[in-house]
Every structure is written in structure tokens, then in C-alpha cells.
Design a protein around this motif. Structure first.
Motif, PDB file in Angstrom:
ATOM      1  N   GLU A   1     -10.678  -0.943  27.538  1.00  0.00           N
ATOM      2  CA  GLU A   1     -11.696   0.101  27.584  1.00  0.00           C
ATOM      3  C   GLU A   1     -11.195   1.377  26.925  1.00  0.00           C
ATOM      4  OE1 GLU A   1     -14.493   2.425  30.867  1.00  0.00           O
ATOM      5  OE2 GLU A   1     -12.981   0.960  31.489  1.00  0.00           O
TER       6      GLU A   1
ATOM      7  N   LYS B   1     -12.921   3.308  23.805  1.00  0.00           N
ATOM      8  CA  LYS B   1     -13.265   4.720  23.825  1.00  0.00           C
ATOM      9  C   LYS B   1     -12.608   5.476  22.676  1.00  0.00           C
ATOM     10  CE  LYS B   1     -15.862   4.958  27.535  1.00  0.00           C
ATOM     11  NZ  LYS B   1     -17.248   5.464  27.478  1.00  0.00           N
TER      12      LYS B   1
ATOM     13  N   ASP C   1     -10.027  14.567  23.452  1.00  0.00           N
ATOM     14  CA  ASP C   1     -10.296  13.260  24.063  1.00  0.00           C
ATOM     15  C   ASP C   1      -9.566  12.153  23.322  1.00  0.00           C
ATOM     16  OD1 ASP C   1     -11.855  14.562  25.860  1.00  0.00           O
ATOM     17  OD2 ASP C   1     -13.778  14.069  24.887  1.00  0.00           O
TER      18      ASP C   1
ATOM     19  N   TYR D   1      -6.890   9.567  24.910  1.00  0.00           N
ATOM     20  CA  TYR D   1      -7.018   8.102  24.912  1.00  0.00           C
ATOM     21  C   TYR D   1      -5.898   7.447  24.114  1.00  0.00           C
ATOM     22  CZ  TYR D   1     -11.495   8.130  27.295  1.00  0.00           C
ATOM     23  OH  TYR D   1     -12.475   8.264  28.247  1.00  0.00           O
TER      24      TYR D   1
ATOM     25  N   LEU E   1     -14.222  12.110  31.411  1.00  0.00           N
ATOM     26  CA  LEU E   1     -15.437  11.760  30.677  1.00  0.00           C
ATOM     27  C   LEU E   1     -16.623  12.539  31.215  1.00  0.00           C
ATOM     28  CD1 LEU E   1     -15.090   7.875  30.261  1.00  0.00           C
ATOM     29  CD2 LEU E   1     -14.863   9.624  28.495  1.00  0.00           C
TER      30      LEU E   1
END
Length: 467
Positions: A2, A6, A61, A65, A91
Motif C-alpha cells: 500500500e 501511495k 508525503d 512514503y 493522510l
């Protein structure tokens, strides 16, 4: 997995937002808003700042990630769960921040809309005020009067504009007038000076006309002189070319004269040689013709059994046969062949005698064709008499009876089966015959002596082939 998804989504979002920011900056205030598609106007700076903040958020972000993906590869389970919760909160924070940015942008746009609305309301009030001032009802007469007045005043307005332009040019025209006046004064002063100088010069119109006529005459003479000079130059060029051609012709003439002298010398030499050869031919004819005639006459007498005893040759070496001292006017084919044969034999014998030695070979081809049997025998006997002058005599003939009077016979026959000619040698029975045997039936008066150096080739033709 995931976190990786993202991260890829953030990369794509970063690319799109950056493209929007660059496009908005490039278009400026005339560009459209990427959200509502309305012209940006004074909101350009705000929109650009919002897009840059969004890019910064996406960068943050993305960095998160990226680090998260690296951590998850070796992170414990409990830490992983806490990190997932933190990521979910992040998020949510990002979503709220984006919503906040949109709300802020909407607030900014709301201020602009409020100002536009206030301006339009003021315009509406002004228009209503202007409309209220217009008197009620419609007066056609007044409308027509106003139109007529407008039509009347329109040309006057144009004329007024033209006059206004002229008035605007008045200072410049006054300056131009002053300059022209000064120029006129200068010209008048110069004209006065010229008139004064003219009055001082003692030169009449007659003198001017005479001088002009003299000038025209001299100019015409000059032109004629130029034309004459050009013609003279052409004549000089022509004369030079003619001189060169004459010199070339003279050189060519010298060469031709030299060649002519050489040719004349050669001609004189050739004439002398021609006279010498003519004299030599005359002397040879004078010396050789009687001897050739005598030898040919002896051969002819022997071959014809003394029927013809005289053969003479004219200046052109044509054969003349005398019978009882009278020229025989017509010769048969056999007689003509016989005369030619004896002449050739006489020439061969004379050459052999003049050479001082015997010839090795004499070849006779088909000399018996038009001769009768007796003359054939006489020819063979005559050839026997020439054996001291010719070591070998070869006869080529198709006459079969002749072979019986020869020493050696070689036959050349065509073999149809083999497709070629075959050469064979035949035995001559007559040579080895008994001397007492009568051979008159074949060769009248033939003696049994063997011809020591006479041979013959007998070529026989078969049907459809020749040798």
C-alpha cells in the motif's frame, strides 16, 4: 504494498500539479483558473502560491512514503501497525489541508465576486437613474428634427476638424513662411548682383549667337573626326588582318613552290624512268619476241605433227598462227588452248635457259581438256623432251587415258562413306610392258621408254562429290 502504491500516486500527482503551476505562470493573468476555468486576473499570485504549497505537500508525503517503504522492509509488526495508524492520520491531515486550501481559494474568489457584484449593482443604479431622466413617450417630429440637425452638423464637424488641423499647423506654417521670405530675399539679392554683373559685361546677343554657332560647328567637326577615326581604325584592323593573311599566304606559297619543285624533280625522274622502261620494253620486245615465237613455233609444230609450223607474237604479245604463211583468222577452242600452252612452255624454257640451270618443277593444270588423243600424246612426248630443263613435271587432269603414258599416277577420290578425299597411288602397267607389245591403240607411236621424271595426279569425281 500500500505504501508503494501511495508513493506512485504521489509521483503522478506531483507531475500533474507541477505542470499546472508551470502553465498558470506561463499564461499569466489572462490564463484560466485550473479549478473553475475562470480568468485569474488579480488572483494569479494566490493561485500560484496555492499550487506551490500543494507541490510542497506532495513532496513531503512522497518523502514520507519513500522512507516508509524503506522502513517496512525491516520494521517489526507492532511498529508497523503504529506506523500504519500514523500514515492514516497523515493522510487525513493531508486531505484536510487540501480542503483548507480549497476553502481559502474559494474565500479569495468570494471577495472578487463580491466586488464584481457591487460594481455591477452600482452600474445598474446608474443606468436606472439615466433611464428615469428620459422623458416618457416618443415624439417622431422631434426625432426627425434631431436626425436632420445631426446630418447638418456632420459636414460642419468634418470642416471644423480640418480647420482645427490647420490651426494646429499654424506655428509650423508661420516658420515655413519666414524661411521662404528669407529665401526670396536671398534670391532677389543674388538676382540684383547678377544683373549688375551682366550690365558690366560687354557681351551682346549677336556675340552669343556667333559663339554658339561656332561651338555647334566645332562639335559637329569633332563628331565627324571621331567617326573618321573609328573608320580609320576599322581600316587599320582590316589592313592588319589582310597583311597577316597575305603573309600566311606567302608562307604557304613558299611551301607550295618548294613542294612543286620537289614534285617537278620527281616528275622529271619518273619521265626519265618511263622513257627508260619504254625503251627497255621496246628492246626486250625486239629481242625476245622473235626468240619466243621461234620456240613456240617449234613446240606447236611438234604438237600438231607439223600442221602448224609458225607462231608469231605482235607488239601486245597476242598469238598469231600462220598456216602456209597466211594468218589463220579463226582458232578453235582446242587450237587456242594449244597455242597458249606452247607459249607458256616457250616462256618457261626461255627462263630456264636464261637462268643457266634447270627448273625443279613445272605444273600443268587441265591442259588436255580440249585436245584430241593424238595431241595429248604429243604433249606428253614434248614434256619428255623438256626433262633436261625441268626436274619434275606434274600434270593435273581428269582425262583417264593420259595416265597410261606417265611414270607415276596419284589418284585423289572422294569417299562418301568417310566424308573425305582419299589419296592412292596406282601402278602404271604400260611402263613395265613388253617393248614388243603393240600400244598403238592407246598411244599412237608410243615407245616403251620409261619417263624418268614425269608424274601426274589424276583426280576423279564421283557422283555428288569432287576432289
Amino acid at each position: 504494498q500500500e505504501a508503494q502504491t501511495k508513493r506512485e500516486a504521489l509521483r503522478q500527482q506531483y507531475t500533474e500539479v507541477k505542470h499546472q503551476r508551470d502553465r498558470v505562470v506561463a499564461l499569466g493573468e489572462d490564463g484560466a483558473c485550473p479549478t473553475c476555468s475562470r480568468p485569474l486576473g488579480g488572483s494569479l499570485h494566490t493561485v500560484v502560491e496555492h499550487l506551490e504549497e500543494l507541490i510542497e505537500t506532495v513532496n513531503v508525503d512522497g518523502s514520507y512514503y519513500k522512507a516508509r517503504v524503506e522502513q517496512l522492509e525491516q520494521m517489526p509488526e507492532d511498529v508497523h501497525q503504529l506506523d500504519e495508524k500514523r500514515r492514516a492520520l497523515m493522510l487525513e491531515v493531508g486531505t484536510l489541508e487540501r480542503r483548507l486550501a480549497k476553502v481559502q481559494l474559494a474565500v479569495l474568489e468570494l471577495g472578487t465576486i463580491v466586488r464584481d457584484l457591487a460594481a455591477k449593482r452600482q452600474r445598474e443604479v446608474q443606468m436606472k437613474r439615466d433611464i428615469s431622466r428620459i422623458p416618457p413617450g416618443y415624439d417622431p417630429a422631434r426625432h426627425a428634427e434631431v436626425i436632420g440637425e445631426v446630418d447638418r452638423l456632420t459636414p460642419m464637424e468634418a470642416e471644423a476638424g480640418r480647420f482645427q488641423a490647420m490651426l494646429d499647423r499654424e506655428p509650423q506654417l508661420r516658420l515655413e513662411q519666414t524661411r521662404i521670405a528669407q529665401e526670396v530675399m536671398r534670391v532677389q539679392s543674388m538676382l540684383g548682383t547678377i544683373r549688375t554683373r551682366r550690365a558690366q559685361i560687354s557681351f551682346t546677343e549677336k556675340d552669343f549667337n556667333d559663339l554658339k554657332a561656332e561651338f555647334d560647328r566645332v562639335r559637329v567637326e569633332l563628331q565627324e573626326s571621331k567617326v573618321a577615326a573609328a573608320r580609320a581604325q576599322e581600316q587599320v584592323s582590316g589592313a592588319t588582318a589582310a597583311l597577316a593573311a597575305a603573309q600566311e599566304s606567302a608562307e604557304e606559297l613558299k611551301k607550295k613552290v618548294a613542294e612543286l619543285e620537289v614534285l617537278q624533280t620527281d616528275r622529271r625522274m619518273h619521265d626519265e624512268l618511263d622513257r627508260a622502261f619504254s625503251d627497255l620494253r621496246t628492246d626486250l620486245n625486239f629481242q625476245l619476241r622473235p626468240e619466243l615465237s621461234e620456240l613456240a613455233s617449234a613446240f606447236l609444230s611438234e604438237l600438231t605433227d607439223a600442221r602448224y609450223t609458225e607462231l608469231e607474237l605482235d607488239d601486245q604479245y597476242n598469238i598469231v598462227i600462220l598456216e602456209d604463211g597466211i594468218q589463220k583468222p579463226v582458232l578453235s577452242g582446242g587450237e587456242e588452248d594449244l597455242a597458249n600452252l606452247v607459249l607458256r612452255l616457250a616462256i618457261s624454257q626461255m627462263i630456264a635457259e636464261r637462268a643457266g640451270q634447270s627448273f625443279s618443277l613445272l605444273i600443268l593444270d587441265e591442259v588436255f581438256g580440249s585436245l584430241d588423243e593424238a595431241r595429248r600424246f604429243n604433249v606428253v612426248e614434248l614434256l619428255r623432251g623438256l626433262q633436261d630443263r625441268f626436274e619434275q613435271v606434274i600434270l593435273i587432269t581428269h582425262i583417264e587415258p593420259v595416265r597410261e603414258g606417265l611414270d607415276r599416277v596419284i589418284n585423289v577420290n572422294y569417299d562418301a562413306d568417310r566424308g573425305c578425299s582419299v589419296v592412292t597411288e596406282s601402278e602404271v602397267d604400260a611402263i613395265d610392258a613388253d617393248p614388243d607389245e603393240d600400244a598403238e591403240s592407246t598411244w599412237p607411236g608410243r615407245t616403251p621408254e620409261v619417263l624418268p621424271r614425269v608424274a601426274a595426279e589424276s583426280a576423279e569425281r564421283t557422283a555428288g562429290a569432287g576432289a
